[in-house]
Design a protein around this motif. Structure first.
Motif, PDB file in Angstrom:
ATOM      1  N   PHE A  66       3.610  -0.999   3.942  1.00  0.00           N
ATOM      2  CA  PHE A  66       3.312   0.400   3.653  1.00  0.00           C
ATOM      3  C   PHE A  66       4.333   1.347   2.964  1.00  0.00           C
ATOM      4  CE2 PHE A  66       0.298  -1.211   6.626  1.00  0.00           C
ATOM      5  CZ  PHE A  66      -0.896  -0.675   6.318  1.00  0.00           C
TER       6      PHE A  66
ATOM      7  N   VAL B  80       0.924  -1.137   0.049  1.00  0.00           N
ATOM      8  CA  VAL B  80      -0.022   0.057   0.074  1.00  0.00           C
ATOM      9  C   VAL B  80       1.045   1.090  -0.090  1.00  0.00           C
ATOM     10  CG1 VAL B  80      -1.622   1.433   1.227  1.00  0.00           C
ATOM     11  CG2 VAL B  80      -1.717  -1.205   1.244  1.00  0.00           C
TER      12      VAL B  80
ATOM     13  N   PHE C 224     -14.004  -0.766   4.284  1.00  0.00           N
ATOM     14  CA  PHE C 224     -13.342   0.118   5.641  1.00  0.00           C
ATOM     15  C   PHE C 224     -14.428   1.128   5.670  1.00  0.00           C
ATOM     16  CE2 PHE C 224     -11.353   1.365   1.644  1.00  0.00           C
ATOM     17  CZ  PHE C 224     -11.620   2.765   1.811  1.00  0.00           C
TER      18      PHE C 224
ATOM     19  N   ILE D 206       2.124  -7.283   4.926  1.00  0.00           N
ATOM     20  CA  ILE D 206       1.469  -6.051   4.272  1.00  0.00           C
ATOM     21  C   ILE D 206       2.695  -4.902   4.466  1.00  0.00           C
ATOM     22  CG2 ILE D 206       0.279  -5.361   6.475  1.00  0.00           C
ATOM     23  CD1 ILE D 206      -1.748  -4.060   4.532  1.00  0.00           C
TER      24      ILE D 206
ATOM     25  N   TRP E 119     -12.290  -4.154  -0.781  1.00  0.00           N
ATOM     26  CA  TRP E 119     -11.602  -3.724   0.363  1.00  0.00           C
ATOM     27  C   TRP E 119     -12.915  -2.925   1.413  1.00  0.00           C
ATOM     28  CZ3 TRP E 119      -6.732  -0.314   1.294  1.00  0.00           C
ATOM     29  CH2 TRP E 119      -6.724   0.040   2.606  1.00  0.00           C
TER      30      TRP E 119
ATOM     31  N   PRO F  80      -1.335  -1.799  12.080  1.00  0.00           N
ATOM     32  CA  PRO F  80      -2.057  -2.873  12.055  1.00  0.00           C
ATOM     33  C   PRO F  80      -1.806  -3.815  12.802  1.00  0.00           C
ATOM     34  CG  PRO F  80      -1.064  -2.729   9.895  1.00  0.00           C
ATOM     35  CD  PRO F  80      -0.698  -1.458  10.617  1.00  0.00           C
TER      36      PRO F  80
ATOM     37  N   LEU G 297      -8.230   5.017   6.346  1.00  0.00           N
ATOM     38  CA  LEU G 297      -8.082   3.511   6.092  1.00  0.00           C
ATOM     39  C   LEU G 297      -8.028   2.847   7.179  1.00  0.00           C
ATOM     40  CD1 LEU G 297      -5.455   3.975   3.313  1.00  0.00           C
ATOM     41  CD2 LEU G 297      -7.998   4.224   2.961  1.00  0.00           C
ATOM     42  N   SER G 298      -8.342   1.725   7.387  1.00  0.00           N
ATOM     43  CA  SER G 298      -8.350   0.786   8.414  1.00  0.00           C
ATOM     44  C   SER G 298      -8.730  -0.673   7.778  1.00  0.00           C
ATOM     45  CB  SER G 298      -9.379   1.199   9.630  1.00  0.00           C
ATOM     46  OG  SER G 298     -10.749   1.203   8.892  1.00  0.00           O
ATOM     47  N   HIS G 299      -9.003  -1.530   8.569  1.00  0.00           N
ATOM     48  CA  HIS G 299      -9.333  -2.871   8.261  1.00  0.00           C
ATOM     49  C   HIS G 299      -8.748  -3.497   7.288  1.00  0.00           C
ATOM     50  CE1 HIS G 299     -12.600  -1.115  10.642  1.00  0.00           C
ATOM     51  NE2 HIS G 299     -13.343  -2.411  10.731  1.00  0.00           N
ATOM     52  N   TYR G 300      -7.278  -3.403   7.439  1.00  0.00           N
ATOM     53  CA  TYR G 300      -6.377  -3.962   6.344  1.00  0.00           C
ATOM     54  C   TYR G 300      -6.608  -5.442   6.154  1.00  0.00           C
ATOM     55  CZ  TYR G 300      -4.391   0.518   7.280  1.00  0.00           C
ATOM     56  OH  TYR G 300      -4.133   1.878   7.332  1.00  0.00           O
ATOM     57  N   HIS G 301      -7.020  -6.143   7.170  1.00  0.00           N
ATOM     58  CA  HIS G 301      -7.343  -7.591   7.173  1.00  0.00           C
ATOM     59  C   HIS G 301      -8.354  -7.971   6.102  1.00  0.00           C
ATOM     60  CE1 HIS G 301     -10.102  -6.083  10.210  1.00  0.00           C
ATOM     61  NE2 HIS G 301     -10.547  -7.152   9.845  1.00  0.00           N
TER      62      HIS G 301
ATOM     63  N   ILE H 226      -8.643  -6.731   3.014  1.00  0.00           N
ATOM     64  CA  ILE H 226      -8.543  -6.556   1.536  1.00  0.00           C
ATOM     65  C   ILE H 226      -8.675  -7.852   0.945  1.00  0.00           C
ATOM     66  CG2 ILE H 226      -6.464  -6.103   0.031  1.00  0.00           C
ATOM     67  CD1 ILE H 226      -5.285  -4.148   2.068  1.00  0.00           C
TER      68      ILE H 226
END
Length: 517
Positions: free
Chosen positions: A207, A18, A500, A205, A498, A40, A508-512, A514
């Motif tokens: 960044f 990301v 969120f 993941i 995705w 995260p 942005l959040s809730h990367y799990h 994706i």
């Protein structure tokens, strides 16, 4: 085990990249940052539902309760919660320890000053209580996506001190911190058999901090990134080769243009208000709003997925939302240049005013590059109906200094992100009770705001808030613009979706969640 509606997903196979704008502070010590990015790997006490944004127990607190007047809040932790790296279970002692870190002299988090007035108690191994000096019905906001407090391991601190956090902070989230390249990237690995039952579809993941939006777009097109953040003026370019723009399920930001000064206070001191300026007349304020074609403005500024905002800080997720106001917005604020010109003539504009010229601030703010263009578009529409304007270029800090010094005499763009609970937002931006420098000076609003501070009955609070929003709406006390979702552009060949909610400071959040192809 599943928590907060989160379920197991397919087996992991790859690393997700990301690319985002560089952070203001590159630090593993969350409390020393502005709070724009929660790792995260770390967790707060309260979660936000991915679809609705409502508070849920997907983070560390299994449940919570408050006393009758909202001055004491008790959180019970998930008994299965544990830190990565064999640092043991998450307990009330970890929450107390983290709280004390977050209120230290080096803390830079927005809103942390309120935490310094609280007392915290570990009731038992898995229960913690916060005692507050004043009733705070909106306390969950600070513990959810707003992220005023994230929980670190006391055991790690006792063994390694701050150096341990700076090297590799243990968290309780579904990812484990792997490392960073300062100024370049930050990497996390997926945790097998996480205590929540959450299992992302990927192994890692990463960044990447990339300053130039065009470079982020090129990374996306080349398949070097799964997802990137882009200014909205570049999102159309990204969509051409088949990439997808994904938006948060709920609004992540509200934008407005605020009239500054105590222009509704009949007894305000001359050097602290805008009563000599044209917008002290309600007919001029209505004319300003009637002069704007919001649909056209918002299409230029934000594109699809953006809604006009009836009243700044009012939101359907929080108490005080008025369906009547929302339905009446077009009738009261709709584009009507003829009506605007008639109102100006009735008010005797411009001859009846010592200061008929309305200064519009042209400024930029990180995350809101559209603010300068917003002022330019507003000027163009005001010019059509004969309202005199002055474009005043100034940076954000200069404008804030003027507002806080009660010397502001201009109309300025403002944002509300993440969207605050209505009771907090309306006090900050319109009354003397939270941020006195933004007080518009209306005795009725300040009286209602005073009642809101002491009132704890939910139904009564809802009615007080509706009365405040009705007063703001009916008096044309500002220039409401938009409710804006957070957005991310994904490589359509790599990412299916995705979910969120836009509830965090970065959006942005809730990367799990994706969802890879």
């Amino acid at each position: 085990m599943t928590v907060g509606g989160l379920t197991n997903t397919a087996s992991a196979e790859e690393k997700v990249v990301v690319a985002v704008s560089p952070l203001g502070a590159d630090s593993n010590l969350y409390w020393t940052t502005a709070g724009a990015f929660i790792f995260p790997s770390m967790q707060t006490l309260v979660g936000n539902d991915a679809q609705t944004g409502k508070y849920d127990n997907s983070q560390l607190a299994e449940s919570w309760e408050h006393n009758e007047d909202f001055t004491s809040w008790t959180f019970k932790l998930h008994p299965a919660a544990k830190f990565s790296g064999d640092w043991g279970p998450v307990t009330a002692a970890d929450v107390v320890h983290s709280f004390n870190l977050h209120i230290g002299e080096d803390a830079k988090l927005s809103g942390i000053s309120n935490f310094r007035k609280m007392e915290i108690t570990a009731v038992d191994h898995h229960t913690v209580r916060f005692d507050l000096p004043n009733p705070t019905p909106n306390f969950l906001f600070s513990h959810a996506g707003r992220g005023s407090l994230v929980i670190y391991s006391k055991a790690q601190f006792d063994a390694e001190g701050l150096a341990g956090y700076e090297d590799a902070p243990a968290g309780s989230g579904p990812f484990e911190y792997k490392g960073r390249e300062v100024g370049q990237s930050l990497t996390f690995s997926t945790i097998e058999d996480h205590w929540t039952g959450v299992r992302p579809e990927f192994d890692e993941i990463e960044f990447r901090w990339v300053g130039e939006p065009s470079t982020r777009l090129a990374m996306l097109s080349a398949g070097e990134a799964h997802a990137v953040t882009l200014p909205r003026d570049l999102q159309d370019d990204a969509a051409e080769p088949g990439q997808k723009v994904l938006s948060s399920s709920e609004g992540a930001m509200q934008s407005t243009m605020l009239f500054t000064g105590q222009f509704m206070n009949p007894e305000a001191e001359e050097n602290r208000d805008a009563r000599t300026y044209a917008w002290a007349d309600q007919r001029v304020r209505e004319a300003v709003n009637r002069a704007l074609d919001r649909d056209a403005i918002l299409e230029v500024l934000y594109g699809e997925g953006v809604r006009a905002l009836p009243v700044y800080t009012m939101d359907p997720r929080f108490p005080g939302f008025s369906e009547e106001i929302a339905k009446g917005f077009d009738d009261a604020y709709g584009y009507d240049p003829k009506k605007a010109m008639a109102l100006l003539a009735e008010a005797g504009y411009p001859d009846a005013f010592d200061n008929p010229e309305i200064p519009l601030v042209v400024t930029s703010l990180a995350g809101n590059p559209e603010f300068a263009q917003m002022a330019e578009l507003v000027q163009a529409y005001l010019d059509v109906v004969g309202i005199k304007t002055q474009m005043r270029e100034q940076d954000w800090a200069t404008g804030n200094t003027a507002i806080r010094g009660f010397t502001a005499d201009f109309v300025t763009p403002m944002r509300n992100a993440p969207v605050r609970p209505s009771a907090l937002g309306v006090q900050i931006f319109f009354t003397k009770h939270a941020s006195p420098h933004l007080d518009i000076g209306d005795p009725e609003l300040n009286d209602l705001g005073g009642k809101l501070i002491s009132e704890t009955d939910p139904a009564t609070r809802d009615e007080v808030l509706k009365a405040m929003f009705t007063r703001i709406f009916d008096s044309y006390a500002h220039i409401p613009m938009a409710t804006v979702p957070a957005s991310v552009v994904v490589n359509g060949d790599l990412v299916e979706g995705w979910n969120f909610p836009g509830a965090s400071s970065s959006g942005l959040s809730h990367y799990h969640l994706i969802d890879l192809k």
